[in-house]
Design a protein around this motif. Structure first.
Motif, PDB file in Angstrom:
ATOM      1  N   GLU A 363      31.730  43.518  23.884  1.00 11.66           N
ATOM      2  CA  GLU A 363      32.796  44.514  24.028  1.00 11.66           C
ATOM      3  C   GLU A 363      32.288  45.754  24.766  1.00 11.66           C
ATOM      4  N   LYS A 364      31.094  46.186  24.417  1.00 14.22           N
ATOM      5  CA  LYS A 364      30.524  47.368  25.071  1.00 14.22           C
ATOM      6  C   LYS A 364      30.333  47.102  26.571  1.00 14.22           C
ATOM      7  N   GLN A 365      29.792  45.920  26.882  1.00 12.58           N
ATOM      8  CA  GLN A 365      29.526  45.586  28.278  1.00 12.58           C
ATOM      9  C   GLN A 365      30.827  45.464  29.072  1.00 12.58           C
ATOM     10  N   ARG A 366      31.863  44.961  28.406  1.00 13.68           N
ATOM     11  CA  ARG A 366      33.150  44.807  29.079  1.00 13.68           C
ATOM     12  C   ARG A 366      33.660  46.177  29.558  1.00 13.68           C
ATOM     13  N   ALA A 367      33.492  47.182  28.698  1.00 14.38           N
ATOM     14  CA  ALA A 367      33.949  48.530  29.064  1.00 14.38           C
ATOM     15  C   ALA A 367      33.123  49.070  30.240  1.00 14.38           C
ATOM     16  N   ILE A 368      31.818  48.790  30.219  1.00 14.98           N
ATOM     17  CA  ILE A 368      30.957  49.257  31.323  1.00 14.98           C
ATOM     18  C   ILE A 368      31.392  48.589  32.631  1.00 14.98           C
ATOM     19  N   GLN A 369      31.637  47.280  32.571  1.00 16.76           N
ATOM     20  CA  GLN A 369      32.041  46.559  33.792  1.00 16.76           C
ATOM     21  C   GLN A 369      33.387  47.055  34.303  1.00 16.76           C
ATOM     22  N   MET A 370      34.303  47.340  33.371  1.00 20.87           N
ATOM     23  CA  MET A 370      35.622  47.835  33.781  1.00 20.87           C
ATOM     24  C   MET A 370      35.460  49.143  34.548  1.00 20.87           C
ATOM     25  N   ARG A 371      34.583  50.003  33.988  1.00 19.60           N
ATOM     26  CA  ARG A 371      34.359  51.313  34.617  1.00 19.60           C
ATOM     27  C   ARG A 371      33.715  51.140  35.998  1.00 19.60           C
ATOM     28  N   LYS A 372      32.690  50.292  36.071  1.00 23.25           N
ATOM     29  CA  LYS A 372      31.969  50.134  37.341  1.00 23.25           C
ATOM     30  C   LYS A 372      32.843  49.460  38.399  1.00 23.25           C
ATOM     31  N   ASN A 373      33.599  48.447  37.981  1.00 20.55           N
ATOM     32  CA  ASN A 373      34.462  47.759  38.942  1.00 20.55           C
ATOM     33  C   ASN A 373      35.575  48.681  39.433  1.00 20.55           C
ATOM     34  N   SER A 374      36.112  49.519  38.526  1.00 23.67           N
ATOM     35  CA  SER A 374      37.197  50.434  38.925  1.00 23.67           C
ATOM     36  C   SER A 374      36.720  51.410  39.991  1.00 23.67           C
ATOM     37  N   ALA A 375      35.427  51.775  39.928  1.00 19.19           N
ATOM     38  CA  ALA A 375      34.891  52.740  40.900  1.00 19.19           C
ATOM     39  C   ALA A 375      34.881  52.140  42.315  1.00 19.19           C
ATOM     40  N   LEU A 376      35.050  50.813  42.416  1.00 18.64           N
ATOM     41  CA  LEU A 376      35.023  50.179  43.739  1.00 18.64           C
ATOM     42  C   LEU A 376      36.413  50.101  44.376  1.00 18.64           C
ATOM     43  N   VAL A 377      37.459  50.442  43.609  1.00 16.47           N
ATOM     44  CA  VAL A 377      38.819  50.368  44.171  1.00 16.47           C
ATOM     45  C   VAL A 377      38.913  51.320  45.366  1.00 16.47           C
ATOM     46  N   GLY A 378      39.451  50.801  46.481  1.00 14.63           N
ATOM     47  CA  GLY A 378      39.559  51.607  47.705  1.00 14.63           C
ATOM     48  C   GLY A 378      38.430  51.310  48.678  1.00 14.63           C
ATOM     49  N   SER A 379      37.331  50.748  48.211  1.00 12.66           N
ATOM     50  CA  SER A 379      36.211  50.468  49.122  1.00 12.66           C
ATOM     51  C   SER A 379      36.456  49.149  49.864  1.00 12.66           C
ATOM     52  N   VAL A 380      35.709  48.973  50.959  1.00 16.74           N
ATOM     53  CA  VAL A 380      35.786  47.716  51.714  1.00 16.74           C
ATOM     54  C   VAL A 380      34.469  46.979  51.497  1.00 16.74           C
ATOM     55  N   GLN A 381      34.580  45.727  51.082  1.00 18.68           N
ATOM     56  CA  GLN A 381      33.386  44.918  50.782  1.00 18.68           C
ATOM     57  C   GLN A 381      33.381  43.684  51.675  1.00 18.68           C
ATOM     58  N   GLU A 382      32.196  43.298  52.123  1.00 17.85           N
ATOM     59  CA  GLU A 382      32.118  42.037  52.855  1.00 17.85           C
ATOM     60  C   GLU A 382      32.038  40.895  51.835  1.00 17.85           C
ATOM     61  N   ARG A 420      39.486  44.851  51.476  1.00 21.23           N
ATOM     62  CA  ARG A 420      39.645  46.133  50.762  1.00 21.23           C
ATOM     63  C   ARG A 420      39.965  45.866  49.290  1.00 21.23           C
ATOM     64  N   VAL A 421      39.233  46.527  48.400  1.00 22.44           N
ATOM     65  CA  VAL A 421      39.453  46.343  46.953  1.00 22.44           C
ATOM     66  C   VAL A 421      40.682  47.148  46.536  1.00 22.44           C
ATOM     67  N   MET A 422      41.673  46.475  45.910  1.00 23.44           N
ATOM     68  CA  MET A 422      42.910  47.146  45.496  1.00 23.44           C
ATOM     69  C   MET A 422      42.992  47.317  43.974  1.00 23.44           C
ATOM     70  N   ARG A 423      42.426  46.351  43.241  1.00 20.53           N
ATOM     71  CA  ARG A 423      42.501  46.404  41.774  1.00 20.53           C
ATOM     72  C   ARG A 423      41.186  45.921  41.183  1.00 20.53           C
ATOM     73  N   ALA A 424      40.931  46.353  39.927  1.00 16.64           N
ATOM     74  CA  ALA A 424      39.688  45.934  39.276  1.00 16.64           C
ATOM     75  C   ALA A 424      39.969  45.427  37.878  1.00 16.64           C
ATOM     76  N   GLY A 425      39.274  44.383  37.487  1.00 18.95           N
ATOM     77  CA  GLY A 425      39.258  43.909  36.098  1.00 18.95           C
ATOM     78  C   GLY A 425      37.813  43.927  35.651  1.00 18.95           C
ATOM     79  N   PRO A 426      37.551  43.606  34.378  1.00 19.60           N
ATOM     80  CA  PRO A 426      36.160  43.644  33.923  1.00 19.60           C
ATOM     81  C   PRO A 426      35.282  42.581  34.585  1.00 19.60           C
ATOM     82  N   ASN A 427      35.887  41.456  34.978  1.00 17.64           N
ATOM     83  CA  ASN A 427      35.065  40.366  35.509  1.00 17.64           C
ATOM     84  C   ASN A 427      35.276  40.058  36.977  1.00 17.64           C
ATOM     85  N   SER A 428      36.267  40.689  37.598  1.00 17.32           N
ATOM     86  CA  SER A 428      36.487  40.426  39.020  1.00 17.32           C
ATOM     87  C   SER A 428      37.295  41.545  39.646  1.00 17.32           C
ATOM     88  N   LEU A 429      37.374  41.477  40.979  1.00 15.80           N
ATOM     89  CA  LEU A 429      38.137  42.459  41.748  1.00 15.80           C
ATOM     90  C   LEU A 429      39.243  41.715  42.482  1.00 15.80           C
TER      91      LEU A 429
END
Ligand code: SAM
Ligand code: SF4
Length: 434
Positions: A363-382, A420-429
């Protein structure tokens, strides 16, 4: 029984998945045809995992399912870690099995097949006394774009919970020339993404006079023309040196991702696990990675409920998660394994407590991943395109090893493109092709 047909099911880690590719390649080379179900096959093989008890029990369950078929001429074989660990005891527990062979014996696979074909019903390959690695030009790869390359087999560490040194034997590194030749051959046949494999890749030592260490090999593989991405797994913190991060800095082909298993955040537990590093030594490696030129994703493995792990020890593991902010992690309940030092340790953690700790950690890790993945919204990834999901989105993977599903475009499998990343979940973008 159909002549020379085989079915092969694989359990466990990437090393096993790649061993199965090599076993398949060897069988195909010997004139066998692969079939999709055990019912259709003359030879049924299970490449097994014994890292935890649950994995081991699965194999016996499979063997029971087909027991009656053995009378009809079907041949059964158990390969891999359970085979090495249990040896001839498998013949007693499952008398319809004719072949039991551990991974250190696969170089003898062609001879073992000849014995089986000649009607022998007790063929074994259980010696760990080999200097050889199972290098075969015949590996039949399951993915047309990403390929595994074994660089080192076995393990010389003695983590007190782990069966691997008993099931895969001592370390044997492959020559750098043979690794580079395989990388070049894969690039020439269209592969762009390579993953270097070993139980502890960091202790790689080129057996040829060149004597390269792992960081040197990594840099040279990254220079293979045509290769776009190189990953490696698994690293052991004790042998993880700064030169590896410097190689990543210097070679953008080396992915922005390091898997560095920590197992526990408590020094007391790390010592009992015989991991050979302290929490602060581990954190020093994390600092090197956090200071890298590109942003590196860091992932790990954690065991909860190791014998004697107190609530306070476990709190220290939770605090480590906050400190490192892992991008992903694999977590396991401790499972006692035969022959290991931890088997004899007092103070087992009750099963319910292990389950509760695992749930807290996840559960703790899920929250960390949600936070980290959300920070990528708006970025462009190859991403490299890996397939299509049921929702009709393309499945892409980033250099940081994140799954980024996306809409738009009609890319080919294995293509690289910006998304371009539009949305984030804990396990994927989720995103859109730009
Ligand atoms: N060589 C790698 C390493 O040193 O981390 C991987 C070994 S193992 C295939 C993968 C993971 O399984 C380990 O990192 C550890 O977290 C877990 N594992 C190994 N033995 C275990 C045990 N007895 N019970 C629970 N988890 C275990
Ligand atoms: Fe097992 Fe430790 Fe070797 Fe990894 S380093 S395979 S955990 S003994």
């Amino acid at each position: 029984m159909p002549a020379k047909t085989f079915y092969l099911e694989t359990f466990g880690c990437q090393m096993n998945a790649h061993d199965s590719e090599k076993v398949s390649g060897t069988l195909l080379e010997k004139g066998y045809t692969r079939v999709e179900t055990p019912e259709e096959a003359g030879l049924v093989l299970y490449n097994t995992c014994s890292i935890r008890d649950k994995a081991e029990q699965k194999v016996y369950h499979r063997l029971q399912q087909f027991r009656r078929e053995a009378g009809r001429g079907k041949i059964f074989g158990v390969l891999g870690c359970v085979a090495q660990q249990e040896g001839e005891k498998i013949f007693e527990r499952a008398p319809h099995v004719s072949l039991v062979a551990g991974s250190a014996s696969y170089t003898r696979l062609p001879e073992m097949l000849v014995e089986l074909e000649a009607g022998s019903r007790r063929v074994t390959g259980l010696s760990l006394e080999t200097e050889e690695t199972f290098d075969t030009p015949f590996a039949r790869r399951d993915n047309p774009h990403r390929a595994y390359i074994t660089i080192i087999e076995g393990c010389d560490k003695s983590c007190s919970y782990c069966v691997v040194p008993f099931t895969r034997g001592p370390e044997r590194s492959r020559s750098s020339a043979s690794v580079l030749e395989e990388a070049a051959r894969l690039a020439a046949s269209g592969y762009t993404d390579l993953q270097l494999l070993g139980q502890n890749v960091n202790s790689y030592r080129d057996p040829s006079p060149a004597g390269w260490d792992f960081a040197t090999l990594l840099a040279r593989v990254a220079e293979t023309p045509g290769i776009r991405r190189v990953r490696f797994t698994t690293s052991h913190p004790r042998d993880f040196v700064k030169a590896i991060v410097e190689a990543i800095d210097d070679h953008p082909v080396l992915c922005d991702h390091v898997h560095l298993p920590v197992q526990s955040g408590s020094d007391r537990v790390l010592e009992r696990m015989q991991r050979l590093y302290t929490r602060s030594e581990y954190m020093c490696r994390i600092e090197w990675m956090k200071n890298a030129r590109r942003s590196l994703a860091i992932t790990t493995d954690i065991i909860v409920g190791f014998p004697g792990e107190t609530g306070e020890d476990f709190e220290q593991t939770l605090a480590l998660l906050d400190e490192v902010e892992y991008d992903s992690l694999f977590s396991f309940k401790y499972s006692p394994r035969p022959n290991t030092a931890a088997m004899a340790m007092a103070d087992p953690v009750p099963e319910e407590e292990k389950t509760a700790r695992l749930a807290t950690l996840v559960e703790k890790q899920r929250a960390i991943q949600m936070r980290k993945n959300s920070a990528l919204v708006g970025s462009v990834q190859e991403v490299m395109v890996e397939g299509r999901n049921q929702a009709g989105q393309w499945i892409g993977r980033t250099s940081q090893n994140r799954v980024l599903n996306f809409m738009g475009g009609s890319p080919a499998m294995g293509a690289y493109l910006p998304v371009r990343v539009m949305r984030a979940g804990p396990n994927s973008l989720a995103g859109e092709a730009t």
